[in-house]
Design an enzyme around this catalytic site. Sequence first.
Site, PDB file in Angstrom:
ATOM      1  CG  HIS A   1      -3.307  -0.492  -2.779  1.00 59.31           C
ATOM      2  ND1 HIS A   1      -2.324  -1.399  -3.122  1.00 59.31           N
ATOM      3  CD2 HIS A   1      -3.518  -0.647  -1.444  1.00 59.31           C
ATOM      4  CE1 HIS A   1      -1.955  -2.058  -2.041  1.00 59.31           C
ATOM      5  NE2 HIS A   1      -2.657  -1.626  -1.011  1.00 59.31           N
TER       6      HIS A   1
ATOM      7  CB  CYS B   1      -1.023  -0.006   1.134  1.00 61.27           C
ATOM      8  SG  CYS B   1      -0.667  -1.053   2.526  1.00 61.27           S
TER       9      CYS B   1
ATOM     10  CE  LYS C   1      -9.505  -7.634   8.515  1.00 64.18           C
ATOM     11  NZ  LYS C   1      -8.294  -8.470   8.413  1.00 64.18           N
TER      12      LYS C   1
ATOM     13  CG  ASP D   1      -2.016  -5.906  -2.493  1.00 68.50           C
ATOM     14  OD1 ASP D   1      -3.176  -5.685  -2.124  1.00 68.50           O
ATOM     15  OD2 ASP D   1      -1.011  -5.678  -1.793  1.00 68.50           O
TER      16      ASP D   1
ATOM     17  CD  GLN E   1      -1.504  -9.605   0.248  1.00 66.24           C
ATOM     18  OE1 GLN E   1      -1.210  -8.438   0.094  1.00 66.24           O
ATOM     19  NE2 GLN E   1      -2.245 -10.019   1.256  1.00 66.24           N
TER      20      GLN E   1
ATOM     21  NE  ARG F   1       2.014  -8.997   5.182  1.00 61.90           N
ATOM     22  CZ  ARG F   1       0.709  -8.972   4.924  1.00 61.90           C
ATOM     23  NH1 ARG F   1      -0.092  -9.806   5.571  1.00 61.90           N
ATOM     24  NH2 ARG F   1       0.219  -8.124   4.046  1.00 61.90           N
TER      25      ARG F   1
ATOM     26  CG  HIS G   1      -5.898  -1.238   1.356  1.00 61.66           C
ATOM     27  ND1 HIS G   1      -4.543  -1.092   1.489  1.00 61.66           N
ATOM     28  CD2 HIS G   1      -6.442  -0.087   1.831  1.00 61.66           C
ATOM     29  CE1 HIS G   1      -4.273   0.087   2.030  1.00 61.66           C
ATOM     30  NE2 HIS G   1      -5.410   0.712   2.248  1.00 61.66           N
TER      31      HIS G   1
END
Length: 626
Positions: free
Chosen positions: A365, A314, A446, A363, A361, A343, A492
């Site tokens: 945004h 992000c 979320k 992912d 991911q 992570r 997200h």
Amino acid sequence: MEREEFLERYRHSIAHVLAKAMIELYGEEVQYAIGPQIEDGAYYDFWIPKSLTEEDFPTIENKMREIIKRREPWTREELSREDALKLFAKQKFKKELIEDLPDGEVISVYHTGDDFVDLCRGPHVENSQELMNVAFQVKSVSGAYWRGDEHRDQLQRVYLFVYPDKNALKEHLKWLQEAQERDHKKLGKELDLFMFDETAPGMPYWLPRGWKMYQALLQYSREVQRRHGYTEISAPLINNKKLWLISGHWAHYINNMFMVPGVSGWLKADADLSGVMENPNDTSLPEKTVKIQAGSVIYNRENLDTMAAKPMNCPNAMLTYKRRNRSYKELPIRYSEYDVLHRKEKSGQMNGLFRVQEFRQDDDHTFVMESQIEAEIADIISIADEIYKTFGVSYRAELSTRPEDFMGDIEVWDRAEAALKKILTDKYGEGGFEINEGDGAFYGPKIDLQIKDALGREWQCGTVQLDFQLPHNFGCSFQNAEGEQEMPVVLHRAIYGSLERFIGIIIENFKGSFPFWLSPEQVGIVPIREEHNAYAKKVYDALSEMGIRTEVDYTDKNMKEKIKTYKNYKDPYILVLGDKEMAENTVSINMRGSNKQVNNVPLDAFLKVCAKMQKEHTLELTDDFS
């Protein structure tokens, strides 16, 4: 009595029976610690004057059944702290638990018969005869530290399966057997998909077959997102500490981040400086130096410039957005990203592909105006519907709200939560979704999408997070219709979630027999003899030209041996080519999951079927080649 209450009471009571059995079997030396009920039974931690093995399990089970048959009464008693300490004078773990109880806490014990007592809040059965029909079995024994502290006593943890009756236990054991056969760690090795090495804990090595499947997942995700107006970006994997301070990750996520000290000047130690450090940001360190033994290269603290591997995409998406001025006419702007993330996890939490330290991911945004939130999330849900349907899985939605360590204004959070709740209510109806209080991300509420696999297990994969905080932190803006600067809202979004975790799930869901479009190798070719190799090459080229992942065995091995290899890899189709096929431009097909061979299929017809299945992402294999 409700089923859950029934299971809790009976499983907890069986744990007490286990403790009594251990004392009767192994003597008064046994120290019993704690024994809670768990999802499929119970466990109890003990210090025992011997190491338990599977050979001891029947003995333990028989002693437990003997105790239950005595039909002993269970009685509850409340004691003062002083009396409780006297009662458990020889039980060191119970004494510690009693001593740690706060003042005024009710201390209760349960007696099972006249010769066993345990410290417990309850509730329990009133008589052992209530346990006569309860089915149990010793599951396993493992090591466990007292209170999870590796510096404390090492105990033996005995696990039990506990179910209401024999049929329920039998069904659970059958389910477990099926789960073991589907275990992605086992299948990943058998199918040569991925591996791990101790030099990179929790970071999978993707082998050729596994990487082909990985790429097929990425390609499918990109196809879907392209149709929905997404633009793909890529950003650095390592960023300066400054970025993570702005985003809030430094304050809220630092313990899960991998640090990379950046150095602009080097020094050498001329003395032993060991014991000076692990954390380069420790302000208690000497002003000029940071570590180690004499002769080692060390950092100059004045030039130390800390970097961190990104745990999330992000912040970089924010920088990409704000690189130039924006107009409301450009919104929504959708940035998809598949970069590697890191992570840090505790070693005990890592589990195959389900919990890793390096992953990607699907992912995204998306930058929107507040007026666009509802339509955009509806579109995201439609993407989830399409993708999960392709894999044959159902899902349910959960709304996660403001956590304790939230960032930003409560009023903004309330507005965001209300927006998501309305979207979910419109989509699934009142009561058609669950609410997880306090489980949101630190920057916004979320929606989590929980998918269900073939064994009925649920996995959190998809997520949509509404964020009013990061665009504020990064100073993101756009010019609205009135010519004024306004802050966008960021969504997200991920559908697979971690690709590693998703692959682990689908390996188990499909038991390694993947849909045609997803299979690492889709067609295996077996020329019967050397003179058929040229025709095998022709068939291989035709399939490869269409993008079908194909492998061919040109060796002089026996035909059955070649077929067996491809069957072990669970290739959807195995083509057997001999004189007849070569003369007539046909193929004979062994289809996965079938013992019969389909002969005399024109090569063009087979190619058309493969192209159709590839394009449509078909879930089931077809045996219709007409």
